[in-house]
Write a protein that holds these residues in place. Structure first.
Motif, PDB file in Angstrom:
ATOM      1  N   PHE A 264       0.814  -1.226   0.000  1.00  0.00           N
ATOM      2  CA  PHE A 264       0.000   0.000   0.000  1.00  0.00           C
ATOM      3  C   PHE A 264       0.848   1.276   0.000  1.00  0.00           C
ATOM      4  CE2 PHE A 264      -2.129  -2.976   3.114  1.00  0.00           C
ATOM      5  CZ  PHE A 264      -2.960  -3.567   2.201  1.00  0.00           C
ATOM      6  N   GLY A 265       2.164   1.167  -0.139  1.00  0.00           N
ATOM      7  CA  GLY A 265       3.021   2.332   0.025  1.00  0.00           C
ATOM      8  C   GLY A 265       3.160   3.186  -1.219  1.00  0.00           C
ATOM      9  N   ARG A 266       3.337   4.481  -1.012  1.00  0.00           N
ATOM     10  CA  ARG A 266       3.582   5.392  -2.132  1.00  0.00           C
ATOM     11  C   ARG A 266       4.897   5.069  -2.816  1.00  0.00           C
ATOM     12  NH1 ARG A 266       4.729  11.744  -1.334  1.00  0.00           N
ATOM     13  NH2 ARG A 266       6.777  10.865  -0.864  1.00  0.00           N
ATOM     14  N   ASP A 267       5.866   4.594  -2.031  1.00  0.00           N
ATOM     15  CA  ASP A 267       7.177   4.272  -2.583  1.00  0.00           C
ATOM     16  C   ASP A 267       7.330   2.792  -2.918  1.00  0.00           C
ATOM     17  OD1 ASP A 267       7.977   6.936  -2.259  1.00  0.00           O
ATOM     18  OD2 ASP A 267       8.549   6.585  -0.169  1.00  0.00           O
ATOM     19  N   ALA A 268       6.243   2.036  -2.845  1.00  0.00           N
ATOM     20  CA  ALA A 268       6.323   0.607  -3.163  1.00  0.00           C
ATOM     21  C   ALA A 268       6.815   0.424  -4.591  1.00  0.00           C
ATOM     22  CB  ALA A 268       4.960  -0.046  -2.990  1.00  0.00           C
ATOM     23  N   ASP A 269       7.848  -0.408  -4.750  1.00  0.00           N
ATOM     24  CA  ASP A 269       8.415  -0.576  -6.089  1.00  0.00           C
ATOM     25  C   ASP A 269       8.576  -2.042  -6.463  1.00  0.00           C
ATOM     26  OD1 ASP A 269      10.451  -1.233  -4.350  1.00  0.00           O
ATOM     27  OD2 ASP A 269      11.974  -0.003  -5.323  1.00  0.00           O
ATOM     28  N   GLY A 270       7.852  -2.923  -5.795  1.00  0.00           N
ATOM     29  CA  GLY A 270       7.913  -4.319  -6.176  1.00  0.00           C
ATOM     30  C   GLY A 270       7.874  -5.243  -4.975  1.00  0.00           C
ATOM     31  N   LEU A 271       7.749  -6.520  -5.258  1.00  0.00           N
ATOM     32  CA  LEU A 271       7.653  -7.520  -4.203  1.00  0.00           C
ATOM     33  C   LEU A 271       9.039  -7.976  -3.755  1.00  0.00           C
ATOM     34  CD1 LEU A 271       8.227 -10.629  -5.544  1.00  0.00           C
ATOM     35  CD2 LEU A 271       6.113 -10.018  -6.710  1.00  0.00           C
ATOM     36  N   VAL A 272       9.084  -8.574  -2.578  1.00  0.00           N
ATOM     37  CA  VAL A 272      10.281  -9.233  -2.071  1.00  0.00           C
ATOM     38  C   VAL A 272       9.978 -10.720  -2.030  1.00  0.00           C
ATOM     39  CG1 VAL A 272      11.750  -9.583  -0.045  1.00  0.00           C
ATOM     40  CG2 VAL A 272      11.096  -7.272  -0.726  1.00  0.00           C
ATOM     41  N   THR A 273      10.699 -11.513  -2.813  1.00  0.00           N
ATOM     42  CA  THR A 273      10.417 -12.946  -2.869  1.00  0.00           C
ATOM     43  C   THR A 273      10.816 -13.603  -1.554  1.00  0.00           C
ATOM     44  OG1 THR A 273      12.575 -13.474  -3.833  1.00  0.00           O
ATOM     45  CG2 THR A 273      10.775 -13.042  -5.356  1.00  0.00           C
ATOM     46  N   ALA A 274       9.996 -14.561  -1.140  1.00  0.00           N
ATOM     47  CA  ALA A 274      10.219 -15.221   0.145  1.00  0.00           C
ATOM     48  C   ALA A 274       9.845 -16.684   0.024  1.00  0.00           C
ATOM     49  CB  ALA A 274       9.385 -14.557   1.239  1.00  0.00           C
ATOM     50  N   GLU A 275      10.334 -17.457   0.975  1.00  0.00           N
ATOM     51  CA  GLU A 275       9.931 -18.851   1.051  1.00  0.00           C
ATOM     52  C   GLU A 275       9.076 -19.047   2.300  1.00  0.00           C
ATOM     53  OE1 GLU A 275      13.647 -20.813   1.037  1.00  0.00           O
ATOM     54  OE2 GLU A 275      14.037 -20.577   3.170  1.00  0.00           O
ATOM     55  N   GLY A 276       8.335 -20.131   2.338  1.00  0.00           N
ATOM     56  CA  GLY A 276       7.505 -20.374   3.501  1.00  0.00           C
ATOM     57  C   GLY A 276       6.692 -21.637   3.351  1.00  0.00           C
ATOM     58  N   TYR A 277       6.240 -22.158   4.504  1.00  0.00           N
ATOM     59  CA  TYR A 277       5.521 -23.430   4.550  1.00  0.00           C
ATOM     60  C   TYR A 277       4.376 -23.314   5.544  1.00  0.00           C
ATOM     61  CZ  TYR A 277       9.954 -24.746   2.450  1.00  0.00           C
ATOM     62  OH  TYR A 277      11.056 -24.799   1.640  1.00  0.00           O
ATOM     63  N   VAL A 278       3.193 -23.680   5.099  1.00  0.00           N
ATOM     64  CA  VAL A 278       2.008 -23.670   5.952  1.00  0.00           C
ATOM     65  C   VAL A 278       1.229 -24.950   5.685  1.00  0.00           C
ATOM     66  CG1 VAL A 278      -0.219 -22.542   6.414  1.00  0.00           C
ATOM     67  CG2 VAL A 278       1.822 -21.152   6.025  1.00  0.00           C
ATOM     68  N   ALA A 279       0.657 -25.534   6.736  1.00  0.00           N
ATOM     69  CA  ALA A 279      -0.221 -26.697   6.579  1.00  0.00           C
ATOM     70  C   ALA A 279      -1.432 -26.527   7.476  1.00  0.00           C
ATOM     71  CB  ALA A 279       0.513 -27.983   6.913  1.00  0.00           C
ATOM     72  N   LEU A 280      -2.592 -26.892   6.955  1.00  0.00           N
ATOM     73  CA  LEU A 280      -3.850 -26.882   7.694  1.00  0.00           C
ATOM     74  C   LEU A 280      -4.460 -28.277   7.658  1.00  0.00           C
ATOM     75  CD1 LEU A 280      -5.643 -23.744   6.159  1.00  0.00           C
ATOM     76  CD2 LEU A 280      -4.043 -23.776   8.080  1.00  0.00           C
TER      77      LEU A 280
END
Length: 853
Positions: A264-280
């Motif tokens: 939501f930032g005015r200076d947002a200039d792209g995503l930061v790639t990340a890893e992660g694991y979730v289980a339900l």
């Protein structure tokens, strides 16, 4: 949804947060876990260049990683054999799943018998381990291209072949490849298979690619299977691994940031790639309450949509996102009960503004004037976990409900000016806020958004708790004809048959459409070794190749340049879809807003392997430069040859310069939604050799649930390079010539490629519309188990029971023969036991595999 779903167990391993408690502390405090990646994930000398637009380089060095810790065999049923066979991403996901089972009161070492459990994972690929194997296997073929480089021939003369051989030897010394008899399971499906295997489950298992909406699409498939009674409980997850490949590909689209994640930032200039694991762990609400489970939260609605035509495969559309939200709330007054929204908010200017606008235009119709709903995005804390993103958001919301606190919503200092915050119904919390219980005594409610490139949208409606007594269970009532599914359109592109009519002629002739590897695919002569299996070689080179296919770019106005660099499977499927929809009577016979797309395919394949060779060009250049310097060439000459070699490889294997998003299998689905302007939702799934029938099963559940009126159900595969042949050779599963179906001498398979598309509707709807009905699907079932001898009879029996067709009515049995006599015999015995009752009419049995591989 006819009945809400209960989340009875969950666990996570996310950047900066090894477990639920650590994750809550991170998000509640507004902490961040992203930053510069270590050299092990992004070798700067090979893959980083701060300048934008450098082919094969990332201009961002930002990312977010989970803790480096080996899974503990005391907490999950992991073996040493699994540690070797599966990818590290699969191992981590197994451990997270084991913790989710414990959270649900289940013992992962002794899961309850008699409970049919399905496994559905948003996952498209793991670490670099499989890429290393692809690189070592393909380098001989690509290094040999040096002989076609004019400057190399001029400066090296007869030494050019020796230089290519030195490069190949150096790379293969570092990446020694697979060994004969070695069992590896590094493909994307391994993330689901390891859970099914380790926990000894008997339900279906598959992985889903809907780009960044993958894990929520996996949840949607599980929800439909639970609702229709196909399974008793579901394990739903997301698994993503952060590596340089992703950074390079997102940098090509200039969609990553080198400053940080700023939703939501005015200076947002792209995503930061990340890893992660979730289980339900999920159950229907009535089942969870009957079992006495602790219910962490309730999923009250799932809305799925696709963007339709739009401007491009990459540009998001407000219309598709709004449709997903609307579909999650059949009663629009429920929208006014939303207390909090967890947005997708990738930290891109256009993407964030599009999402905010879509939500605002819809919510504004149902909220009192002046009301502000807090909105946030977990990407501010952990970056964009890609396939896992939707479930990471969901876990954050569930924890917020349990703690009665809304965490800070973003790291930004000033808000995006593309959205009117003064007029819109949202506020972004700058610090944690209390989340009090509702004055009317009802449950706190929230929403979760996830959107994937290509316009793949999912929206979840959540509530913190369930009513004291479960509502009456309303099973979906098929619209007449016992829920049968009609095939109302058919199209195909297959070996020896580029149309349905040609396929019919091929079947009539009964002549195999098999051939040696075409010269324009890869050099069989360099790799053939009939003496026995060994790394980087194949014992045979015969297969079912699609030869002579050319897509007419004018039909859907796809620029020829895009077609040349994209995955050809996109256009094989598009050709088959064109034929299938024409067979129905044309696009006008489809309600485009309520037509979905499901593609069954095995993720990866030939395009992915070609892409890997392009991505590894910087590494190849290191070895090429060393070999050239050993021959006394000066720096200018060395760089001239390296640049010319890079250009030559990308001319032959242009995957790296593809502009259509072919690096993700979800594009196979979004290509169809864009071409035909379909907005019923779309995804690709991988269930191994069962991918096509798993896609039919998923499509049938969609139609039974009424989430769409028609499904363009596709299956396609294009994996016929040396990597595929070498793998089958090393497994002892490749044969040079086909054997008679069901023959006792069968020792292996002949691989093949192709694309098939079916248009499906409920039989009642097809009859009502006067559609041509090509065939009727009476029942379909998917299952798994430890031994084929146990699985085959059960699945055949379940499908026959679902079909409600007496055994005596079955006249023909078509079997997908594996080519291995032992396996085919087990399956044939299961079919015979089900349909071979005494006194029944004689049946014929057949297998297409002998004709097309």
């Amino acid at each position: 949804m006819q009945e809400p779903l209960a989340i009875v167990g969950m666990s996570c391993r996310l950047p900066g947060a090894d477990g639920l408690d650590a994750f809550w502390r991170l998000v509640e405090s507004g902490g961040v876990a992203w930053g510069p990646l270590p050299e092990s994930r992004l070798p700067r000398d090979l893959y980083f260049d701060p300048r934008k637009g450098q082919l094969g380089r990332s201009y961002s060095e930002m990312g977010a990683l989970v803790s480096e810790r080996q899974p503990d065999p005391r907490t999950c049923p992991i073996t040493e054999e699994m540690r070797h066979r599966y990818d590290v991403a699969h191992l981590v996901f197994l451990e997270v799943t084991a913790h989710a089972c414990r959270d649900a009161g289940l013992d992962p070492f002794a899961m309850p018998a008699g409970r049919r459990t399905g496994v559905y994972v948003g996952h498209t690929g793991g670490s670099t381990r499989i890429g290393d194997i692809v690189y070592g296997t393909g380098i001989d073929e690509t290094a040999a291209l040096l002989g076609d480089v004019d400057v190399a021939r001029r400066l090296l003369g007869p030494d050019v072949a020796a230089v290519a051989a030195e490069v190949t030897a150096a790379i293969r010394d570092r990446y020694p490849g697979r060994r004969p008899g070695e069992r590896l399971d590094l493909g994307a499906l391994g993330a689901a298979r390891i859970v099914q295997e380790a926990l000894r489950l008997d339900g279906p298992y598959l992985v889903v690619d809907a780009a960044c909406a993958s894990s929520l699409q996996a949840l949607a498939i599980a929800a439909r299977s639970l609702a229709t009674g196909g399974i008793d409980q579901a394990i739903v997850g997301g698994a993503s691994y952060c590596k340089s490949d992703s950074l390079v590909l997102f940098s090509a689209a200039q969609s990553v940031s080198n400053t940080g994640s700023c939703p939501f930032g005015r200076d947002a200039d792209g995503l930061v790639t990340a890893e992660g694991y979730v289980a339900l762990v999920l159950k229907t609400l009535s089942r969870a309450q009957a079992d006495g489970d602790r219910i962490r939260a309730v999923i009250r609605g799932i809305g799925v949509a696709s963007d339709g035509k739009g401007k491009s495969l990459w540009a998001p559309r407000r219309e598709g996102q709004m449709l997903a939200v609307e579909r999650a709330y059949p009663d629009p007054t429920e929208i006014a009960r939303i207390d909090y929204i967890e947005a997708h908010a990738t930290s891109t200017q256009v993407g964030d503004a599009t999402e905010l606008g879509a939500l605002a235009s819809l919510l504004g119709k149902h909220l009192p004037a002046g009301r502000r709903i807090p909105i946030g995005s977990v990407k501010a804390n952990i970056g964009h976990t890609l396939e896992t993103a939707g479930l990471a958001s969901l876990v954050k919301v569930v924890l917020a409900m349990e703690h009665g606190v809304i965490p800070p919503g973003s790291t930004c200092r000033e808000l995006n000016e593309e959205f009117s915050w003064d007029e819109g119904p949202f506020s972004v919390p700058r610090e944690s806020l209390p989340w009090p219980r509702r004055a009317d005594g009802g449950p706190r409610c929230a929403a979760v958004n996830a959107f994937g490139i290509g316009g793949l949208n999912v929206h979840l409606a959540l509530a913190e708790s369930a009513p004291a007594r479960a509502p009456a269970v309303v099973r979906p009532t098929p619209a007449g004809d016992d829920g049968a599914i009609a095939i109302v359109g058919v199209g195909c592109v297959l070996p020896g048959a580029l149309s349905v009519a040609a396929f019919g002629e091929l079947l009539d002739r009964g002549v195999p459409a098999l051939a040696d590897v075409p010269a324009d695919r890869w050099n069989l002569r360099r790799a053939l070794d009939p003496s026995g299996p060994r790394p980087w070689r194949t014992v045979a080179g015969r297969g079912g190749f699609v030869i002579g296919f050319q897509y007419d770019w004018r039909r859907h106005k796809v620029p020829p340049k895009q077609i040349a660099a994209a995955n050809p499977l996109q256009f094989m499927l598009l050709e088959a879809a064109d034929a299938a929809i024409a067979d129905l009577g044309g696009p006008a016979r489809l309600d485009r807003a309520r037509t979905a797309v499901v593609v069954g395919t095995m993720f990866g394949g030939e395009f992915s392997n070609d892409l890997q060779m392009g991505l590894r060009l910087p590494e190849t250049a290191v070895h090429l430069r060393a070999a050239l310097r050993r021959r006394g060439l000066d720096a200018r000459q060395v760089e001239e040859i390296v640049a010319a070699y890079d250009k030559k490889l990308l001319e032959e294997l242009p995957a790296l310069v593809d502009e259509t998003g072919s690096f993700t299998s979800s594009t196979l689905a979004s290509r169809l939604t864009k071409s035909f302007d379909l907005m019923g939702g779309a995804l690709a799934l991988d269930a191994g050799d069962c991918s096509a029938l798993a896609a039919i099963a998923a499509a049938a559940d969609m139609l039974h649930q009424g989430t769409c009126d028609a499904v363009v159900c596709a299956a396609g595969q294009r994996a016929m390079d040396l990597m595929a042949f070498e793998g089958l050779s090393l497994e002892g599963a490749l044969t040079a010539e086909p054997v008679a179906p069901f023959g006792a001498a069968g020792t292996g398979r002949i691989p093949a490629e192709g694309a098939v598309v079916l248009v499906l509707k409920s039989l009642a709807a097809a009859r009502a519309a006067g559609d041509p009905i090509r065939a009727v699907i009476r029942g379909v079932r998917v299952g798994s188990g430890a031994a084929l001898e146990e699985v085959a009879p059960r699945v055949v029996h379940d499908a026959a029971a679902a079909a409600r067709v007496p055994a005596s009515a079955i006249g023909v049995v078509e079997m997908s023969g594996s080519g291995a006599a032992a396996i085919d015999g087990v399956v044939a015995a299961a079919l015979a036991a089900e349909y071979g009752n005494a006194g029944a009419p004689a049946r014929s049995a057949g297998s297409l595999d002998g004709l097309v591989g």
